[in-house]
Structure formats: structure tokens, C-alpha cells
Design a protein around this motif. Structure first.
Motif, mmCIF file in Angstrom:
data_model
loop_
_atom_site.group_PDB
_atom_site.id
_atom_site.type_symbol
_atom_site.label_atom_id
_atom_site.label_comp_id
_atom_site.label_asym_id
_atom_site.label_seq_id
_atom_site.Cartn_x
_atom_site.Cartn_y
_atom_site.Cartn_z
ATOM 1 N N UNK A 1 3.890 8.999 -3.725
ATOM 2 C CA UNK A 1 3.962 10.094 -4.690
ATOM 3 C C UNK A 1 5.303 10.812 -4.607
ATOM 4 N N UNK B 1 1.046 3.967 -3.125
ATOM 5 C CA UNK B 1 0.622 5.350 -2.934
ATOM 6 C C UNK B 1 1.763 6.353 -2.990
ATOM 7 N N UNK C 1 0.702 7.199 -9.262
ATOM 8 C CA UNK C 1 0.505 8.481 -8.554
ATOM 9 C C UNK C 1 1.121 9.655 -9.300
ATOM 10 N N UNK D 1 0.826 -1.200 0.000
ATOM 11 C CA UNK D 1 0.000 0.000 0.000
ATOM 12 C C UNK D 1 0.865 1.257 0.000
ATOM 13 N N UNK E 1 -6.660 3.620 -9.939
ATOM 14 C CA UNK E 1 -5.562 3.483 -8.987
ATOM 15 C C UNK E 1 -6.078 3.059 -7.607
#
Lengths: 332, 331
Positions: free
Chosen positions: B257, B255, B275, B251, B305
């Protein structure tokens, strides 16, 4: 101690320092036996990946960062020229640092209490629900699974001043919503709103703490004539105070590093129509490091942030120690 | 570098012991904590045992829960609806689109290199999660079962690094990867996971300490060496904690970024992770930067996403919640 390879570790992270002292007194450096040496060597081998990673990417990086913070770094030539305290002086002369710090502090002061209250409220609701708690918990948890880019994409449109769903909803009940993303005064509340949507991580911690409160305490309190309010303040709050303390600490540290949402909503491009209202510390640091390539200045910024977070955490721990009730301190 | 010291991830740095986790699992479903078997409890739910005030409170609770749920679910419903709308209607806030444009889901692959972003993200997340699971587990085993000088201090250092703000190592990490010539590749997004990560080491060590030591004792007597004890006994037994570590890191990596911004932004758009790709798409379609406001594509991408995470959560819900923290007793 013979050659037991599988002797479990009796130490815990919270072991009092006194323990170490007695241990040292008890075992003055006697040379290790052959089997102990073997065991030690095996242990070191197992943890060697971490040792390498720590030496390079943590300790090495920190030392490197300190060096860079006293240098002017040229990316093109990969050279660091020492400049003494110049970066730190620049730090204190740059008005944007003050703005970024003030914004970040404002955000933290607004976000952390709201997160705590909402998370605790939801946890209390779930904890008292007679059925269906599992379903609701899942629903509240879903936003936590949503990547920040997706959250920001959605809220970018939900928070739109004239057409966004949030303001239309407010208008429906007769409230004139603000220009969330354009009005400097509402930029930080907008980001707080997004943060609150993903409050489930904090909620789960509260939920676990609530479920560990012994039920007989409530019964005893009821017998003594305590109403729901008193039971909450005199039983629940003290019993879950370690969780409250932990959440405050961790949310504050996270708030001081807020980046993704602010970047996505306001700082995807350098200076693209953004006011200083959304200039958070981590955003400015990123900008200085990876857009301006002022690595020295950025490293100095990172160290200032480190000191600030450390000081705030220490203050919180000091204050926390006074209010936090540890039920099983002796038992452990 | 993916470790729980990244901004915004610190809140995950807390663990339930297996017993506590079980406690959460056991008590939080339909069963309210007051002790007793299920039958008397059910009778109370039906009503007669509830006082009138209790019944009112129960209704209030349900209303609150339903209202909160609606508020938490609304953005998802809105996202789903918007992803099926034409450009002109994205903002109209209807939960059922006036004009259905399922073609958005086809066109997006012409508009954006979404497939290669997804591929990159998947590769990075699997590498990051797989590597950190194995390496952290090795280290945790060393800390759990072997005595060596400096163990306490070293483990204290492991715990201390959990508190380190990610910002401090951001710049030097970039320069290290830059000097290795790896900026612009996705190696920096998973490379440091080869060396384990503090939170996961802590978590897996807790798990190993819960295994009966006689098992290893016996294996040793039978002549199994240290590696064998780890690989043949500890490893297979700790699948539950692996699942937690894998899911958490997957996870986090999915995620991530900031890492993508720092290490991948220099390359071509095909090399982005999702991302970073969506962030660039947000700018591409933004009218204030010359776009045409095709936010429906951003919504489709946002949905795509999110979907893998929701599926993962559907299967690993228990692990996600167990892995999350409690009690503050060790904070």
C-alpha cells in the motif's frame, strides 16, 4: 587452494570476529594467481546486481537522506538548500513528534507482548494437538495472507461502536463495548486487535522452535518429577528462548513502523476528523514527506527513527544475550 | 523498492534451513512428536492409553483450538456475507444475508475501475517477484560458490541491510525515482528488484550451499563456464527456493500500500493498484466524507483482493510456511 570454483563458503553470518583476525594473519596479501583472479572476477560479476542496487538504493539513498535532512528541499526545482541543523531543531520543537513517539511506543508496548503470548499459546496448542494440527495451522495462517486493505476494510465495520459485530458480541455477554474507532483511548487497542488477527507469522516461528526441542528433555524432567508447569518454565522456555528473542526483536522493529492499518482507518485524508491518538511515527513521517513535501524534516524524522530503533534493538540484544540459551553453540 | 526492510515485513526475515523446514513439515501434521511407529500412536489416540486427566486435557485442547479457529475465521465469514448484502444491511452482522444481492459483484465493475487495478497489481507483482527471484539468485550464487576479496565483508553488509528500517530510504528513494521521471508510473514498485533483495539473497545462498559442490566441479571439468554452471545446474536445481522467494515477493508486492500511495497516488485512478484503489474506495463511500455508505462494494473489493492470495496459499502453503522463520539461533 587450487582452482575450485565450487568451494562452499565456510563462513556463517554469526562467525566470531576472532575468525577474521586469524584469517588475516594467516594470509598476508599475496598477489592472486591468474586463476584466482578469474574466480574473483566471476564472483564480482555474479554479485554485481546487488552491488549496484546497494550503492544506489541503500548506501546512496542513506547518504542522500542525510544530506536532505540538513537541507530545505524544493520539489518544484529539485534543489536542496543547506539549512544546517534547522530540521533537527524543528524536530525537537514540534510537539507532534512527541505525541507520535509516545503513541508508537504505547502501541509497541501493548502489541508486542500480546502478540508473543498469543502466538506462543497457539503454537503450544498446535504442537500438542494429536491430530488436525495442519488444518488449524492453515486456519490461523489465513489472516496473514489477507492484504492490509482487506483487513482494515473488514475491521472498520467490525469495530464500529454501535453496530459493529465485536460490540454486539460483547453486549451479548453483558459487556458494554467502547467506541473503538472514535474514543482516543481505544484507537490503539483497535489496531492491536487487527495486528493480533495476523499473528500467524510469529506463531509459525514458535511452532518450528517447539518442534526442535528434544523430547528426551521432557522425559528426563518428568522422571525428575517436574509437572507440566515446571516442564514449561524449565525446559520449553529456555529451549525456545532464541525464537522468543528473535520474535520480540522483529516485532518491535515492525511495531515502530506501523503504518498501513492506522493509515487506512484514520489517515486516508489529511486531518479528516482524526484525533492525535492515531498519529503514529510512520504516519506523521509520511504526512510530512508526501503531503506537506517537507522532505528535509521527514528525512530528519527518518534518521531519528533509525537511531531509536537501533538503540532499542541494541538494548534488547544486550538483555537478550543474558537470557537466551543457545543449545548448539559449540557444535557449530 | 521491495525488500524485506519495509515496515511490517520484517517479521518474515527469517528462514528455515531445508532440514529444519522438513522437520516442521514432518512433525506438525497429524503426527505427534513422541517417537514410535504410527500404530502404537494410533492406539494411544483411541483412548485406553490416555489417563483420565490426559483425556480431559485433550478435550480442553480441542475446545480451545475450535474456539480460536472460529474467532480467526469469523472476519472471513463476515466479509463474505457482507459482500452479498444491500447497502442498508451491511452492518447487521448476519452471517446469512437477509436480502441476497449478488449483483454487487457485477455493479462493482461499474462503480470502480477494479479490473484495471487488478491488472496493474498483477503486472507489478509478477514483475517484482520474477525479477527479484532471478537477480537474488544470481547474487546468491556468486556469494555461495566464488572466492573473492571482501566477500565476507560484503555478505555481512547484505545481512546488515536486512535490519535497516524502510523509513530511512523512503524519502531519498522517492527523490531518485522523481529525478528519473518515473513517479506516477509503476516502475518504482518493481524497479529496485532488478538488483536483488537481502533476505532473498540470504535465503537462496543457504540453498545453494546445500547443493553438492561436486556437481559444479564436474561441470567445470567438462568445460561448462560459470554462467552455464549457474543457468544449467544451479538454476534448475533451486526451483524449491525460487518458489518460496517468488511467493513471498508476490505477496509483499500484492499487498504493498505504502509504495502505491507514494508513487501512484499522483496519477489517474486507472493507474492504481488494488490496495490503493480500495483505500480510495473506502474514502469514496465513507459517509463522513460525503459518501453514501456503500460499504458492500468495499467488501466485494476486499474479497476480490484477498482471493488470489488464498488461492496462492492453497497451492504454496508448504513454501510459505517453510520460508518463514525459526529458531532465533541466527537472529
Amino acid at each position: 587452494m587450487s582452482t575450485t570454483t565450487a568451494a562452499p563458503d565456510a563462513t556463517r553470518p554469526g562467525d566470531p570476529p576472532g575468525d577474521r583476525r586469524t584469517r588475516r594473519k594467516r594470509a598476508p596479501r599475496t598477489p592472486l594467481t591468474k586463476s584466482q583472479r578469474r574466480e574473483a572476477l566471476t564472483g564480482y560479476l555474479f554479485i554485481s546486481p546487488w552491488i549496484v542496487g546497494f550503492l544506489v538504493f541503500t548506501l546512496g539513498a542513506m547518504v542522500y537522506s542525510l544530506v536532505i535532512s540538513f537541507s530545505r528541499y524544493q520539489l518544484a526545482t529539485d534543489t536542496a538548500r543547506p539549512v544546517g541543523l534547522a530540521n533537527y531543531e524543528a524536530l525537537f520543537e514540534d510537539p507532534k513528534i512527541g505525541i507520535a513517539l509516545a503513541n508508537t511506543l504505547y502501541y509497541a508496548v501493548l502489541a508486542v507482548p500480546l502478540e508473543i503470548v498469543l502466538a506462543l499459546g497457539l503454537a503450544l496448542l498446535l504442537n500438542s494437538a494429536r491430530r488436525g494440527a495442519g488444518i488449524f495451522r492453515t486456519i490461523f495462517y489465513l489472516p496473514k495472507m489477507t492484504p492490509a486493505v482487506a483487513t482494515a476494510s473488514v475491521f472498520l465495520l467490525l469495530l464500529n461502536g454501535s453496530q459493529g459485530a465485536i460490540n454486539r458480541g460483547l453486549a451479548a455477554i453483558g459487556i458494554q463495548g467502547p467506541q473503538w474507532l472514535l474514543d482516543p483511548a481505544w484507537v490503539k487497542p483497535s489496531i492491536v486487535l487487527m495486528t493480533l488477527w495476523g499473528v500467524a507469522g510469529t506463531m509459525v516461528i514458535f511452532l518450528a522452535a517447539l518442534q526442535n526441542v528434544p523430547k528426551d528433555l521432557y522425559e528426563a524432567a518428568s522422571l525428575d518429577g517436574a509437572g507440566a508447569g515446571r516442564r514449561f518454565w524449565n525446559v520449553t522456555v529456555p529451549m525456545i528462548s532464541p525464537a522468543i528473542f528473535f520474535n520480540v526483536l522483529v516485532l518491535t522493529i515492525a511495531a515502530f513502523q506501523i503504518f498501513d492499518q492506522a493509515f487506512l482507518l484514520f489517515h486516508r485524508q489529511t486531518g479528516a476528523g482524526t484525533s492525535d491518538a492515531s498519529l503514529f511515527y510512520a504516519i506523521y513521517l509520511f504526512d510530512q514527506a508526501f503531503r506537506q513535501f517537507n522532505f528535509g524534516f521527514a528525512a530528519a524524522m527518518a534518521w531519528l527513527l533509525f537511531v531509536i530503533i537501533l538503540v532499542i534493538s541494541l538494548i534488547q540484544m544486550r538483555v537478550g544475550n543474558r537470557f537466551v540459551y543457545y543449545e548448539s553453540e559449540d557444535a557449530r | 523498492m521491495s525488500s524485506p526492510i519495509q515496515p511490517g515485513r520484517v517479521q518474515e526475515a527469517y528462514v528455515l534451513t531445508p532440514e529444519q523446514a522438513e522437520e516442521v513439515e514432518r512433525t506438525d501434521g497429524a503426527t505427534p512428536p513422541p517417537a514410535g511407529e504410527s500404530r502404537p500412536r494410533r492406539r494411544r489416540e483411541r483412548g485406553p492409553a490416555l489417563s483420565p486427566l490426559g483425556r480431559v486435557l485433550e478435550v480442553v485442547r480441542w475446545v480451545l483450538l475450535l474456539v480460536c479457529s472460529a474467532l480467526f475465521l469469523y472476519p472471513f465469514a463476515w466479509l463474505l456475507a457482507a459482500s452479498f448484502k444491500p447497502r442498508g444491511e451491511v452492518f447487521d452482522n448476519r452471517l446469512i444475508p437477509q436480502t441476497w444481492v449478488p449483483e454487487n459483484y457485477v455493479q462493482i465493475f461499474q462503480e470502480l475501475p477494479l479490473l484495471s487495478w487488478l491488472g496493474n497489481s498483477l503486472l507489478v507483482a509478477i514483475l517484482a517477484a520474477g525479477l527479484v527471484t532471478v537477480s537474488s539468485s544470481l547474487v546468491a550464487f556468486g556469494f555461495a560458490y566464488y572466492r573473492f576479496p571482501g566477500r565476507k565483508v560484503l555478505f555481512g553488509v547484505v545481512l546488515a541491510t536486512m535490519m535497516l528500517p524502510g523509513a530511512v530510504t523512503l524519502v531519498p528513494s522517492f527523490l531518485i525515482w522523481n529525478q528519473l521521471g518515473l513517479v506516477g508510473t509503476n516502475v518504482p514498485l518493481w524497479g529496485a528488484n532488478l538488483f536483488g533483495s537481502a533476505f532473498y539473497i540470504f535465503l537462496q545462498r543457504q540453498f545453494f550451499l546445500g547443493l553438492p559442490k561436486e556437481l559444479f566441479e564436474a561441470a567445470r571439468i567438462d568445460g561448462l563456464n560459470a554462467w552455464g554452471q549457474f543457468w544449467r545446474i544451479a538454476f534448475p536445481l533451486s526451483v524449491p527456493s525460487f518458489v518460496i522467494v517468488f511467493l513471498f515477493e508476490f505477496q509483499a508486492s500484492w499487498n504493498n500500500l505504502q509504495g502505491a500511495l507514494i508513487y501512484l497516488n499522483v496519477g489517474s485512478a486507472e493507474g492504481y493498484t488494488v490496495p490503493l484503489g480500495i483505500a480510495s474506495a473506502m474514502t469514496k463511500y465513507d459517509p463522513s466524507t460525503g459518501g453514501h455508505g456503500d460499504y458492500q462494494y468495499v467488501m466485494v473489493a476486499a474479497l476480490i483482493v484477498t482471493l488470489p492470495m488464498l488461492i496462492l496459499f492453497a497451492f504454496g502453503q508448504r513454501s510459505f510456511i517453510e520460508g518463514l522463520a525459526t529458531s532465533g539461533r541466527k537472529g
